[in-house]
Design a protein around this motif. Structure first.
Motif, PDB file in Angstrom:
ATOM      1  N   LEU A 192       0.727  -1.206  -0.100  1.00  0.00           N
ATOM      2  CA  LEU A 192      -0.053  -0.113  -0.072  1.00  0.00           C
ATOM      3  C   LEU A 192       0.878   1.350  -0.070  1.00  0.00           C
ATOM      4  O   LEU A 192       0.515   2.238  -0.716  1.00  0.00           O
ATOM      5  N   ALA A 193       1.860   1.249   0.665  1.00  0.00           N
ATOM      6  CA  ALA A 193       2.612   2.439   0.787  1.00  0.00           C
ATOM      7  C   ALA A 193       3.342   2.562  -0.759  1.00  0.00           C
ATOM      8  O   ALA A 193       3.610   3.727  -1.091  1.00  0.00           O
ATOM      9  N   HIS A 194       3.899   1.341  -1.281  1.00  0.00           N
ATOM     10  CA  HIS A 194       4.286   1.696  -2.550  1.00  0.00           C
ATOM     11  C   HIS A 194       3.251   2.286  -3.516  1.00  0.00           C
ATOM     12  O   HIS A 194       3.636   3.176  -4.434  1.00  0.00           O
ATOM     13  N   ARG A 195       2.020   1.594  -3.656  1.00  0.00           N
ATOM     14  CA  ARG A 195       1.188   2.210  -4.441  1.00  0.00           C
ATOM     15  C   ARG A 195       0.827   3.446  -4.191  1.00  0.00           C
ATOM     16  O   ARG A 195       0.644   4.378  -5.196  1.00  0.00           O
ATOM     17  N   LEU A 196       0.643   4.082  -3.093  1.00  0.00           N
ATOM     18  CA  LEU A 196       0.169   5.451  -2.759  1.00  0.00           C
ATOM     19  C   LEU A 196       1.235   6.473  -3.014  1.00  0.00           C
ATOM     20  O   LEU A 196       1.143   7.465  -3.476  1.00  0.00           O
ATOM     21  N   ARG A 197       2.546   6.152  -2.505  1.00  0.00           N
ATOM     22  CA  ARG A 197       3.529   6.957  -2.532  1.00  0.00           C
ATOM     23  C   ARG A 197       4.507   7.195  -3.477  1.00  0.00           C
ATOM     24  O   ARG A 197       4.976   8.093  -4.105  1.00  0.00           O
ATOM     25  N   GLU A 198       4.714   5.914  -4.174  1.00  0.00           N
ATOM     26  CA  GLU A 198       5.695   5.731  -5.220  1.00  0.00           C
ATOM     27  C   GLU A 198       4.861   5.847  -6.530  1.00  0.00           C
ATOM     28  O   GLU A 198       5.620   6.042  -7.519  1.00  0.00           O
ATOM     29  N   CYS A 199       3.814   5.268  -6.631  1.00  0.00           N
ATOM     30  CA  CYS A 199       3.015   5.114  -7.827  1.00  0.00           C
ATOM     31  C   CYS A 199       1.907   6.180  -7.932  1.00  0.00           C
ATOM     32  O   CYS A 199       1.320   6.380  -9.170  1.00  0.00           O
ATOM     33  N   GLY A 200       1.748   7.075  -6.992  1.00  0.00           N
ATOM     34  CA  GLY A 200       0.893   7.891  -6.902  1.00  0.00           C
ATOM     35  C   GLY A 200      -0.747   7.792  -7.153  1.00  0.00           C
ATOM     36  O   GLY A 200      -1.749   8.387  -7.446  1.00  0.00           O
ATOM     37  N   VAL A 201      -1.189   6.484  -6.609  1.00  0.00           N
ATOM     38  CA  VAL A 201      -2.550   5.891  -6.458  1.00  0.00           C
ATOM     39  C   VAL A 201      -2.971   6.483  -5.455  1.00  0.00           C
ATOM     40  O   VAL A 201      -2.764   6.513  -4.353  1.00  0.00           O
ATOM     41  N   GLU A 202      -4.333   7.011  -5.765  1.00  0.00           N
ATOM     42  CA  GLU A 202      -5.251   7.399  -4.911  1.00  0.00           C
ATOM     43  C   GLU A 202      -5.916   6.587  -3.904  1.00  0.00           C
ATOM     44  O   GLU A 202      -6.180   5.471  -4.242  1.00  0.00           O
ATOM     45  N   VAL A 203      -6.231   6.681  -2.594  1.00  0.00           N
ATOM     46  CA  VAL A 203      -6.871   5.839  -1.692  1.00  0.00           C
ATOM     47  C   VAL A 203      -8.187   5.283  -2.522  1.00  0.00           C
ATOM     48  O   VAL A 203      -8.355   4.339  -2.183  1.00  0.00           O
ATOM     49  N   GLU A 204      -9.004   6.192  -2.881  1.00  0.00           N
ATOM     50  CA  GLU A 204     -10.231   5.846  -3.322  1.00  0.00           C
ATOM     51  C   GLU A 204      -9.957   4.871  -4.434  1.00  0.00           C
ATOM     52  O   GLU A 204     -11.293   4.094  -4.738  1.00  0.00           O
ATOM     53  N   ARG A 205      -9.027   5.058  -5.125  1.00  0.00           N
ATOM     54  CA  ARG A 205      -8.932   3.837  -6.444  1.00  0.00           C
ATOM     55  C   ARG A 205      -8.657   2.589  -5.801  1.00  0.00           C
ATOM     56  O   ARG A 205      -9.136   1.667  -6.167  1.00  0.00           O
ATOM     57  N   VAL A 206      -7.746   2.582  -4.622  1.00  0.00           N
ATOM     58  CA  VAL A 206      -7.534   1.469  -3.856  1.00  0.00           C
ATOM     59  C   VAL A 206      -9.033   0.787  -3.506  1.00  0.00           C
ATOM     60  O   VAL A 206      -9.049  -0.510  -3.740  1.00  0.00           O
ATOM     61  N   LYS A 207      -9.764   1.467  -2.982  1.00  0.00           N
ATOM     62  CA  LYS A 207     -11.126   1.127  -2.400  1.00  0.00           C
ATOM     63  C   LYS A 207     -12.131   0.533  -3.528  1.00  0.00           C
ATOM     64  O   LYS A 207     -12.538  -0.469  -3.407  1.00  0.00           O
ATOM     65  N   ALA A 208     -11.912   1.324  -4.599  1.00  0.00           N
ATOM     66  CA  ALA A 208     -12.783   0.857  -5.774  1.00  0.00           C
ATOM     67  C   ALA A 208     -12.352  -0.341  -6.557  1.00  0.00           C
ATOM     68  O   ALA A 208     -12.998  -1.528  -6.733  1.00  0.00           O
ATOM     69  N   ALA A 209     -11.065  -0.724  -6.479  1.00  0.00           N
ATOM     70  CA  ALA A 209     -10.499  -2.039  -6.830  1.00  0.00           C
ATOM     71  C   ALA A 209     -10.863  -3.087  -5.848  1.00  0.00           C
ATOM     72  O   ALA A 209     -11.444  -4.205  -6.199  1.00  0.00           O
ATOM     73  N   LEU A 210     -11.023  -2.930  -4.668  1.00  0.00           N
ATOM     74  CA  LEU A 210     -11.407  -3.795  -3.658  1.00  0.00           C
ATOM     75  C   LEU A 210     -12.755  -4.102  -3.795  1.00  0.00           C
ATOM     76  O   LEU A 210     -13.301  -5.385  -3.682  1.00  0.00           O
ATOM     77  N   ASP A 211     -13.598  -2.984  -4.160  1.00  0.00           N
ATOM     78  CA  ASP A 211     -15.062  -3.342  -4.318  1.00  0.00           C
ATOM     79  C   ASP A 211     -15.299  -4.263  -5.591  1.00  0.00           C
ATOM     80  O   ASP A 211     -16.142  -5.046  -5.433  1.00  0.00           O
ATOM     81  N   ASP A 212     -14.327  -4.171  -6.761  1.00  0.00           N
ATOM     82  CA  ASP A 212     -14.556  -4.720  -7.855  1.00  0.00           C
ATOM     83  C   ASP A 212     -14.230  -6.196  -7.501  1.00  0.00           C
ATOM     84  O   ASP A 212     -14.825  -7.272  -7.972  1.00  0.00           O
ATOM     85  N   LEU A 213     -13.099  -6.553  -6.727  1.00  0.00           N
ATOM     86  CA  LEU A 213     -12.678  -7.798  -6.430  1.00  0.00           C
ATOM     87  C   LEU A 213     -13.609  -8.435  -5.584  1.00  0.00           C
ATOM     88  O   LEU A 213     -14.031  -9.806  -5.790  1.00  0.00           O
ATOM     89  N   LEU A 214     -14.332  -7.797  -4.429  1.00  0.00           N
ATOM     90  CA  LEU A 214     -15.333  -8.267  -3.726  1.00  0.00           C
ATOM     91  C   LEU A 214     -16.702  -8.870  -4.660  1.00  0.00           C
ATOM     92  O   LEU A 214     -16.991  -9.819  -4.319  1.00  0.00           O
ATOM     93  N   SER A 215     -17.023  -7.881  -5.516  1.00  0.00           N
ATOM     94  CA  SER A 215     -17.931  -8.340  -6.368  1.00  0.00           C
ATOM     95  C   SER A 215     -17.826  -9.509  -7.055  1.00  0.00           C
ATOM     96  O   SER A 215     -18.702 -10.318  -7.219  1.00  0.00           O
ATOM     97  N   GLY A 216     -16.589  -9.636  -7.539  1.00  0.00           N
ATOM     98  CA  GLY A 216     -16.283 -10.977  -8.279  1.00  0.00           C
ATOM     99  C   GLY A 216     -16.214 -12.231  -7.584  1.00  0.00           C
ATOM    100  O   GLY A 216     -16.481 -13.223  -8.038  1.00  0.00           O
ATOM    101  N   VAL A 217     -16.104 -11.849  -6.135  1.00  0.00           N
ATOM    102  CA  VAL A 217     -16.032 -13.071  -5.080  1.00  0.00           C
ATOM    103  C   VAL A 217     -17.536 -13.456  -4.689  1.00  0.00           C
ATOM    104  O   VAL A 217     -17.535 -14.699  -4.621  1.00  0.00           O
ATOM    105  N   ILE A 218     -18.233 -12.616  -4.209  1.00  0.00           N
ATOM    106  CA  ILE A 218     -19.469 -12.892  -3.863  1.00  0.00           C
ATOM    107  C   ILE A 218     -20.568 -12.316  -4.680  1.00  0.00           C
ATOM    108  O   ILE A 218     -21.591 -12.457  -4.138  1.00  0.00           O
TER     109      ILE A 218
END
Length: 220
Positions: A192-218
Motif C-alpha cells: 500500500l505504501a508503494h502504490r500510494l507513495r511511489e505510484c501516486g495511486v489515490e486511496v479511493e482507487r484502492v477502495k474501488a479496486a477492492l469493491d470490484d474484487l469483492l463483487s467478483g468473489v461474492i
C-alpha cells in the motif's frame, strides 16, 4: 501481525509479599487504588495522544521518548516503565487504534457493524480497513517488516476471521478463508505504501479496486 504488546506497570517488578527478608508491601485502600488506576489511565491517554501528534507531524523517525514525555507532561522514566522502549510505544499506538477498529466492526453501527447484509458489511469492512491502514501506515510498515511473518498474527487473524465469516454467509460453500486472504493482500502496508507513495495511486482507487474484487468473489 500481533499488535498486542503488554505494557509494564508503573510499579515495575517490585518484590512479592512474603519474599525472604522483605517486608510485606503497604496496601492502599480501595479509593487509593482506584485513584492510581485513574491517574495511570489518564497518563496513558496523554502519552498516546502526544505520540500520535508527533508521528503525524514528523513520522515514525521523529518518535523520541524524550520528546513524547515532554509533550505529554510526564517523566521519561514513566514512558520506559510503561512501554519498555520506543518500539513498545509504537506498538501501543497501533494496539490502541486496532482496538477501536475491532470494536467498530464487531459491535458498531451498520454497515460496518451488525445489522447489514453480509456483502454490504464486507464492502464496508474492506473500505474501513483501507482507511485504518492508511491512517497508521508508517507505524504498520515498521511493524509488518520487523520479521518475515510479522504481518500475520493477532490483528490479521481477527480481520481474516471476520471477513471469512462474511464471505461464507454471502456465498456458502466457497473457500472463504482463501478468498479473505486474497482480498486483504492489497492492504499489506509495504504494498500500500508503494502504490500510494511511489505510484501516486489515490486511496479511493484502492477502495474501488477492492469493491470490484469483492463483487467478483461474492457477486453484486
Amino acid at each position: 501481525m500481533d499488535t498486542v504488546r503488554r505494557e509494564r506497570t508503573d510499579a515495575g517488578d517490585a518484590g512479592h509479599e512474603g519474599d525472604a527478608g522483605g517486608a510485606a508491601p503497604v496496601r492502599t485502600g480501595a479509593a487509593g487504588e482506584r485513584r492510581e488506576r485513574t491517574d495511570a489511565a489518564r497518563n496513558r491517554a496523554k502519552i498516546l495522544a502526544a505520540a500520535e501528534g508527533i508521528v503525524a507531524a514528523q513520522g515514525v523517525r521523529g518518535l523520541s521518548m524524550a520528546e513524547v514525555a515532554a509533550a505529554a507532561g510526564v517523566g521519561v522514566g514513566t514512558l520506559y516503565r510503561r512501554f519498555g522502549d520506543r518500539s513498545g510505544l509504537a506498538y501501543a499506538l497501533i494496539d490502541a487504534r486496532e482496538r477501536e477498529f475491532q470494536t467498530a466492526f464487531v459491535q458498531g453501527p451498520p454497515p460496518l457493524g451488525p445489522g447489514a447484509e453480509p456483502a454490504e458489511r464486507a464492502r464496508a469492512f474492506l473500505r474501513a480497513l483501507t482507511d485504518r491502514t492508511v491512517e497508521q501506515l508508517d507505524l504498520l510498515l515498521m511493524a509488518e517488516t520487523a520479521a518475515p511473518l510479522a504481518r500475520f498474527g493477532g490483528a490479521y487473524d481477527a480481520h481474516h476471521a471476520h471477513l471469512s465469516m462474511l464471505i461464507g454467509q454471502a456465498r456458502p460453500g466457497v473457500d472463504a478463508a482463501g478468498l479473505a486472504d486474497a482480498l486483504m493482500a492489497p492492504l499489506a502496508a509495504p504494498l500500500l505504501a508503494h502504490r500510494l507513495r511511489e505510484c501516486g495511486v489515490e486511496v479511493e482507487r484502492v477502495k474501488a479496486a477492492l469493491d470490484d474484487l469483492l463483487s467478483g468473489v461474492i457477486g453484486g
